[in-house]
Each structure stands twice: as C-alpha cells, then as structure tokens.
Scaffold this motif. Sequence first.
Motif, PDB file in Angstrom:
ATOM      1  N   HIS A 172     -16.977 -13.209  -2.861  1.00  0.00           N
ATOM      2  CA  HIS A 172     -17.339 -13.680  -3.822  1.00  0.00           C
ATOM      3  C   HIS A 172     -17.483 -15.412  -3.646  1.00  0.00           C
ATOM      4  O   HIS A 172     -17.664 -16.299  -4.428  1.00  0.00           O
ATOM      5  CB  HIS A 172     -15.868 -13.896  -4.892  1.00  0.00           C
ATOM      6  CG  HIS A 172     -15.772 -12.540  -5.697  1.00  0.00           C
ATOM      7  ND1 HIS A 172     -16.386 -12.035  -6.370  1.00  0.00           N
ATOM      8  CD2 HIS A 172     -14.916 -11.644  -5.109  1.00  0.00           C
ATOM      9  CE1 HIS A 172     -16.123 -10.843  -6.903  1.00  0.00           C
ATOM     10  NE2 HIS A 172     -14.985 -10.369  -5.868  1.00  0.00           N
ATOM     11  N   LEU A 212     -15.951 -16.311 -16.080  1.00  0.00           N
ATOM     12  CA  LEU A 212     -15.068 -15.379 -16.520  1.00  0.00           C
ATOM     13  C   LEU A 212     -14.568 -15.428 -17.961  1.00  0.00           C
ATOM     14  O   LEU A 212     -13.913 -14.561 -18.450  1.00  0.00           O
ATOM     15  CB  LEU A 212     -13.789 -15.241 -15.595  1.00  0.00           C
ATOM     16  CG  LEU A 212     -13.967 -14.888 -13.848  1.00  0.00           C
ATOM     17  CD1 LEU A 212     -12.493 -15.369 -13.304  1.00  0.00           C
ATOM     18  CD2 LEU A 212     -14.585 -13.686 -13.720  1.00  0.00           C
ATOM     19  N   ASP A 239     -15.938 -14.991 -20.684  1.00  0.00           N
ATOM     20  CA  ASP A 239     -15.995 -13.571 -21.802  1.00  0.00           C
ATOM     21  C   ASP A 239     -15.383 -12.181 -21.430  1.00  0.00           C
ATOM     22  O   ASP A 239     -15.695 -11.311 -22.051  1.00  0.00           O
ATOM     23  CB  ASP A 239     -17.870 -13.490 -22.070  1.00  0.00           C
ATOM     24  CG  ASP A 239     -18.494 -13.132 -21.113  1.00  0.00           C
ATOM     25  OD1 ASP A 239     -17.884 -13.471 -19.918  1.00  0.00           O
ATOM     26  OD2 ASP A 239     -19.483 -12.522 -21.118  1.00  0.00           O
ATOM     27  N   LYS A 240     -14.646 -12.281 -20.380  1.00  0.00           N
ATOM     28  CA  LYS A 240     -14.278 -11.101 -19.446  1.00  0.00           C
ATOM     29  C   LYS A 240     -12.595 -11.095 -20.124  1.00  0.00           C
ATOM     30  O   LYS A 240     -11.835 -11.908 -19.971  1.00  0.00           O
ATOM     31  CB  LYS A 240     -14.096 -11.279 -18.041  1.00  0.00           C
ATOM     32  CG  LYS A 240     -15.471 -11.490 -17.406  1.00  0.00           C
ATOM     33  CD  LYS A 240     -16.373 -10.268 -17.463  1.00  0.00           C
ATOM     34  CE  LYS A 240     -17.597 -10.445 -16.870  1.00  0.00           C
ATOM     35  NZ  LYS A 240     -18.816 -11.139 -17.466  1.00  0.00           N
ATOM     36  N   PRO A 241     -12.356  -9.734 -20.557  1.00  0.00           N
ATOM     37  CA  PRO A 241     -10.727  -9.655 -20.837  1.00  0.00           C
ATOM     38  C   PRO A 241      -9.884  -9.611 -19.751  1.00  0.00           C
ATOM     39  O   PRO A 241     -10.180  -8.979 -18.454  1.00  0.00           O
ATOM     40  CB  PRO A 241     -10.855  -8.103 -21.578  1.00  0.00           C
ATOM     41  CG  PRO A 241     -12.035  -7.649 -21.087  1.00  0.00           C
ATOM     42  CD  PRO A 241     -13.087  -8.552 -20.764  1.00  0.00           C
ATOM     43  N   GLY A 248      -8.963  -6.387 -18.067  1.00  0.00           N
ATOM     44  CA  GLY A 248      -9.895  -5.799 -17.385  1.00  0.00           C
ATOM     45  C   GLY A 248     -10.109  -6.478 -15.969  1.00  0.00           C
ATOM     46  O   GLY A 248     -10.158  -5.541 -14.901  1.00  0.00           O
ATOM     47  N   LEU A 249      -9.713  -7.533 -15.901  1.00  0.00           N
ATOM     48  CA  LEU A 249      -9.841  -8.256 -14.614  1.00  0.00           C
ATOM     49  C   LEU A 249      -8.585  -7.931 -13.604  1.00  0.00           C
ATOM     50  O   LEU A 249      -8.648  -7.674 -12.489  1.00  0.00           O
ATOM     51  CB  LEU A 249      -9.858  -9.935 -14.819  1.00  0.00           C
ATOM     52  CG  LEU A 249     -11.137 -10.484 -15.542  1.00  0.00           C
ATOM     53  CD1 LEU A 249     -11.007 -11.843 -15.784  1.00  0.00           C
ATOM     54  CD2 LEU A 249     -12.298 -10.088 -14.652  1.00  0.00           C
ATOM     55  N   THR A 256      -9.464  -4.546 -12.259  1.00  0.00           N
ATOM     56  CA  THR A 256     -10.316  -4.389 -11.351  1.00  0.00           C
ATOM     57  C   THR A 256      -9.652  -4.890  -9.910  1.00  0.00           C
ATOM     58  O   THR A 256      -9.981  -4.412  -9.053  1.00  0.00           O
ATOM     59  CB  THR A 256     -11.408  -5.395 -11.503  1.00  0.00           C
ATOM     60  OG1 THR A 256     -11.989  -4.970 -12.682  1.00  0.00           O
ATOM     61  CG2 THR A 256     -12.237  -5.690 -10.692  1.00  0.00           C
ATOM     62  N   ARG A 280     -13.486  -1.425  -7.725  1.00  0.00           N
ATOM     63  CA  ARG A 280     -14.584  -1.123  -8.609  1.00  0.00           C
ATOM     64  C   ARG A 280     -15.126   0.219  -7.876  1.00  0.00           C
ATOM     65  O   ARG A 280     -16.019  -0.206  -6.792  1.00  0.00           O
ATOM     66  CB  ARG A 280     -15.415  -2.056  -8.969  1.00  0.00           C
ATOM     67  CG  ARG A 280     -14.864  -3.060  -9.980  1.00  0.00           C
ATOM     68  CD  ARG A 280     -16.181  -3.930 -10.591  1.00  0.00           C
ATOM     69  NE  ARG A 280     -15.462  -4.401 -11.702  1.00  0.00           N
ATOM     70  CZ  ARG A 280     -15.781  -4.254 -12.967  1.00  0.00           C
ATOM     71  NH1 ARG A 280     -16.636  -3.272 -13.240  1.00  0.00           N
ATOM     72  NH2 ARG A 280     -15.317  -5.096 -14.011  1.00  0.00           N
ATOM     73  N   VAL A 312      -5.265 -13.884 -12.132  1.00  0.00           N
ATOM     74  CA  VAL A 312      -6.285 -13.722 -13.398  1.00  0.00           C
ATOM     75  C   VAL A 312      -6.013 -15.093 -14.284  1.00  0.00           C
ATOM     76  O   VAL A 312      -7.167 -15.825 -14.633  1.00  0.00           O
ATOM     77  CB  VAL A 312      -6.179 -12.538 -14.105  1.00  0.00           C
ATOM     78  CG1 VAL A 312      -6.961 -12.737 -15.464  1.00  0.00           C
ATOM     79  CG2 VAL A 312      -6.933 -11.510 -13.264  1.00  0.00           C
TER      80      VAL A 312
END
Length: 127
Positions: free
Chosen positions: A53, A70, A72-74, A77-78, A81, A86, A107
């Motif tokens: 990354h 990040l 807009d990412k819940p 979900g992070l 992951t 993934r 997170v």
Amino acid sequence: MKLPPLVAHVVVLIGAAVVSALVSASDTPPVAPDSQRARELIHIVRQDCGSCHGLTLKGGLGPALTTEALADKPAEGLVTTIMGGRPGTPMPPFSTIVTESEAQWIVDQLLRGFPPDAGLPQARSMN
C-alpha cells in the motif's frame, strides 16, 4: 416436573445468548495508545502493509490507506479485509498476526490518519 419443549428451547437459547455475550465481553481488550503492542501494530502497518500500500500508505500495488481514500468505506468491511484478506488479490489474511480488536484499532487509526512508525520497542534484557 418436565418442561414443555418450547420452554426448554427458550431456556437453551437464552443460555447460549448469555454465554456468547460473556465470551464477547472477555475478548482481547482494545490496544492502549502508548503501549508496546501499539508500536508493534504501527510498525506492522507501516512496513508489512506498506510494502503493497506504499510506505506512506498513499497506494502502490494495493490501494491507498489514507483517511481520504477510506472515508466512504465501512469500518466493519475494512476489519473483515484485514482479518480475512481478499481472495483473488494479493491481499493476504492477517488473522494469524492480529486479533479482531487489534484490526479494529488499526482501522480506527487509519480513519484518523495513521501515526508514524517509531520502530519496534527494544527487547528487555534479562540481566
């Protein structure tokens, strides 16, 4: 006196719920901000996650892990992951390296702006 089957099922379900709640409550505690484990986790993210990354977490083989990327990412979900990876991508699961509560801490830190790497804590001498 014999309990009716419906009452027995309800009692079993309530018991299972109580046990589940107790197990969840005794899960690994959150990471203390200035703890040795926090430094280790920061180092893992900056070095191991950074290898894909980007060392500044601005992207590389993997996508950016910046606050903006990040946003807009819940969070759930992070965490998923981090724990499970993934499938079909180079993202491996980290469930053997971090606990779910540690993944949640990572997170939370990513969503705030990840701290710099201060290096791994020095091992204590046994003298």
